[in-house]
Design a protein around this motif. Sequence first.
Motif, PDB file in Angstrom:
ATOM      1  N   GLU A  73      19.924  40.350  41.593  1.00  0.00           N
ATOM      2  CA  GLU A  73      21.079  41.009  42.187  1.00  0.00           C
ATOM      3  C   GLU A  73      21.182  40.712  43.669  1.00  0.00           C
ATOM      4  O   GLU A  73      22.201  40.224  44.141  1.00  0.00           O
ATOM      5  CB  GLU A  73      21.008  42.522  41.966  1.00  0.00           C
ATOM      6  CG  GLU A  73      22.234  43.253  42.476  1.00  0.00           C
ATOM      7  CD  GLU A  73      22.187  44.742  42.188  1.00  0.00           C
ATOM      8  OE1 GLU A  73      23.170  45.428  42.523  1.00  0.00           O
ATOM      9  OE2 GLU A  73      21.181  45.222  41.644  1.00  0.00           O
ATOM     10  N   VAL A  74      20.096  40.991  44.417  1.00  0.00           N
ATOM     11  CA  VAL A  74      20.109  40.793  45.862  1.00  0.00           C
ATOM     12  C   VAL A  74      18.983  39.845  46.265  1.00  0.00           C
ATOM     13  O   VAL A  74      17.811  40.105  45.992  1.00  0.00           O
ATOM     14  CB  VAL A  74      19.952  42.126  46.611  1.00  0.00           C
ATOM     15  CG1 VAL A  74      19.905  41.884  48.124  1.00  0.00           C
ATOM     16  CG2 VAL A  74      21.091  43.075  46.276  1.00  0.00           C
ATOM     17  N   GLY A  75      19.352  38.749  46.895  1.00  0.00           N
ATOM     18  CA  GLY A  75      18.381  37.847  47.481  1.00  0.00           C
ATOM     19  C   GLY A  75      18.445  37.929  48.990  1.00  0.00           C
ATOM     20  O   GLY A  75      19.324  38.600  49.554  1.00  0.00           O
ATOM     21  N   ALA A  76      17.533  37.254  49.662  1.00  0.00           N
ATOM     22  CA  ALA A  76      17.535  37.226  51.122  1.00  0.00           C
ATOM     23  C   ALA A  76      17.260  35.809  51.592  1.00  0.00           C
ATOM     24  O   ALA A  76      16.487  35.073  50.964  1.00  0.00           O
ATOM     25  CB  ALA A  76      16.488  38.171  51.700  1.00  0.00           C
ATOM     26  N   ILE A  77      17.897  35.415  52.685  1.00  0.00           N
ATOM     27  CA  ILE A  77      17.618  34.118  53.295  1.00  0.00           C
ATOM     28  C   ILE A  77      17.211  34.337  54.749  1.00  0.00           C
ATOM     29  O   ILE A  77      17.730  35.211  55.433  1.00  0.00           O
ATOM     30  CB  ILE A  77      18.830  33.158  53.214  1.00  0.00           C
ATOM     31  CG1 ILE A  77      20.027  33.699  54.000  1.00  0.00           C
ATOM     32  CG2 ILE A  77      19.207  32.904  51.773  1.00  0.00           C
ATOM     33  CD1 ILE A  77      21.184  32.707  54.101  1.00  0.00           C
ATOM     34  N   LEU A 106      21.158  30.623  40.913  1.00  0.00           N
ATOM     35  CA  LEU A 106      20.207  31.453  40.174  1.00  0.00           C
ATOM     36  C   LEU A 106      20.833  32.746  39.666  1.00  0.00           C
ATOM     37  O   LEU A 106      20.139  33.570  39.057  1.00  0.00           O
ATOM     38  CB  LEU A 106      19.000  31.778  41.066  1.00  0.00           C
ATOM     39  CG  LEU A 106      18.115  30.586  41.453  1.00  0.00           C
ATOM     40  CD1 LEU A 106      17.093  31.006  42.503  1.00  0.00           C
ATOM     41  CD2 LEU A 106      17.424  30.015  40.225  1.00  0.00           C
ATOM     42  N   GLY A 107      22.117  32.935  39.931  1.00  0.00           N
ATOM     43  CA  GLY A 107      22.826  34.085  39.396  1.00  0.00           C
ATOM     44  C   GLY A 107      22.840  35.317  40.274  1.00  0.00           C
ATOM     45  O   GLY A 107      23.201  36.404  39.811  1.00  0.00           O
ATOM     46  N   PHE A 108      22.487  35.155  41.547  1.00  0.00           N
ATOM     47  CA  PHE A 108      22.513  36.312  42.447  1.00  0.00           C
ATOM     48  C   PHE A 108      23.944  36.675  42.813  1.00  0.00           C
ATOM     49  O   PHE A 108      24.829  35.810  42.877  1.00  0.00           O
ATOM     50  CB  PHE A 108      21.724  36.010  43.725  1.00  0.00           C
ATOM     51  CG  PHE A 108      20.239  36.113  43.550  1.00  0.00           C
ATOM     52  CD1 PHE A 108      19.570  37.277  43.876  1.00  0.00           C
ATOM     53  CD2 PHE A 108      19.515  35.048  43.032  1.00  0.00           C
ATOM     54  CE1 PHE A 108      18.194  37.380  43.713  1.00  0.00           C
ATOM     55  CE2 PHE A 108      18.149  35.136  42.866  1.00  0.00           C
ATOM     56  CZ  PHE A 108      17.479  36.306  43.207  1.00  0.00           C
ATOM     57  N   SER A 109      24.171  37.968  43.057  1.00  0.00           N
ATOM     58  CA  SER A 109      25.492  38.470  43.422  1.00  0.00           C
ATOM     59  C   SER A 109      25.623  38.753  44.918  1.00  0.00           C
ATOM     60  O   SER A 109      26.720  38.675  45.468  1.00  0.00           O
ATOM     61  CB  SER A 109      25.798  39.757  42.648  1.00  0.00           C
ATOM     62  OG  SER A 109      25.734  39.544  41.261  1.00  0.00           O
ATOM     63  N   TRP A 110      24.502  39.088  45.562  1.00  0.00           N
ATOM     64  CA  TRP A 110      24.515  39.450  46.980  1.00  0.00           C
ATOM     65  C   TRP A 110      23.363  38.759  47.686  1.00  0.00           C
ATOM     66  O   TRP A 110      22.330  38.476  47.079  1.00  0.00           O
ATOM     67  CB  TRP A 110      24.368  40.965  47.161  1.00  0.00           C
ATOM     68  CG  TRP A 110      25.511  41.776  46.642  1.00  0.00           C
ATOM     69  CD1 TRP A 110      25.706  42.185  45.360  1.00  0.00           C
ATOM     70  CD2 TRP A 110      26.614  42.277  47.398  1.00  0.00           C
ATOM     71  NE1 TRP A 110      26.865  42.911  45.257  1.00  0.00           N
ATOM     72  CE2 TRP A 110      27.448  42.986  46.509  1.00  0.00           C
ATOM     73  CE3 TRP A 110      26.986  42.208  48.745  1.00  0.00           C
ATOM     74  CZ2 TRP A 110      28.624  43.612  46.916  1.00  0.00           C
ATOM     75  CZ3 TRP A 110      28.151  42.837  49.154  1.00  0.00           C
ATOM     76  CH2 TRP A 110      28.958  43.528  48.241  1.00  0.00           C
TER      77      TRP A 110
END
Length: 314
Positions: free
Chosen positions: A4-8, A82-86
Amino acid sequence: MSNEVGAIIVTFNPDISGLKRNINAIYKQVDRVVIVDNGSNNLDSIKELLQTLRINIDIIDLGKNLGIAAAQNRAISSLDDLGFSWVVTLDQDSEMADESIQKLKVTSQYGDKDTGILAAQYNDSKWTEEQRKNKLDERYDKVVQKKMVIASGNLVNIKAWKAVQGYDEWMFIDQVDFDFNAKLLLAGYKIWQVNNVVMDHAVGDVIQKPMLSRVLLFPKKAIFSDHSAFREYYIQRNTIIYSKRYPEFRRHKYQVIVSMIQSRRILVYSEPRIKKLISAWKGIIDGVKYRPEDDTNFMEFRQSLNNRRTKNEN
């Protein structure tokens, strides 16, 4: 766990201890972390840090400095695949407090399809109390609508990012965030600042020279963030470009004149001030030369908005 939520985290010659604090602060709050490196000369130290932390973090090595916009686009694209939304966008010198992402997610705006960004406030430890009071919105129970937020500490809706063609890589670094903000707003998305989320963040090297700043007729609340001559070019050029691209959101009608006057702040900065001033004025000159109607990519974006409006009206 669903994605759902990833970070960069975008890195460029980072302070390793600061990067470690950044990673430790965010990795438990999200489903995946991606570091995208812009040609750091200490990339081996970054990789050693990740091995020491024993955290499953992806790293994208760009090999050279392609700018903040290209780095963010590359990393967000990988999370989109990868299917992340946010995605949470972070600079290398940012640090999110515990439960920050959860506080962003529990807002009603998080579930709104028209939300483009949920942003944190930021605090720099080098600010004076007067500067901090001027910058921070102390209505901590409020979620407020904004037109401009800095890139770091943003929870970005990936659908919105795709809808506006991502960040403008030609702009390279400065004003990239504000340009992205403007595109979101024009496309009908909203930008929200969640006031009870406050991130530790440094914007350049803050310099405190109150006597000199007063001689130069700056107000006491003015913040002086020192940057390299390289950065000064993009700061000045892109500020003028932004004002030409987006008359709907520009802060000053006569931005060129304002930029010329404001360039005196470089006299407060560290050496080499003359080199920085020359770079700044080169940026102003190139900003003056810029014509939005000759910018193919930007005009394609404007045309896509017009096409969308026509389709909705029909």
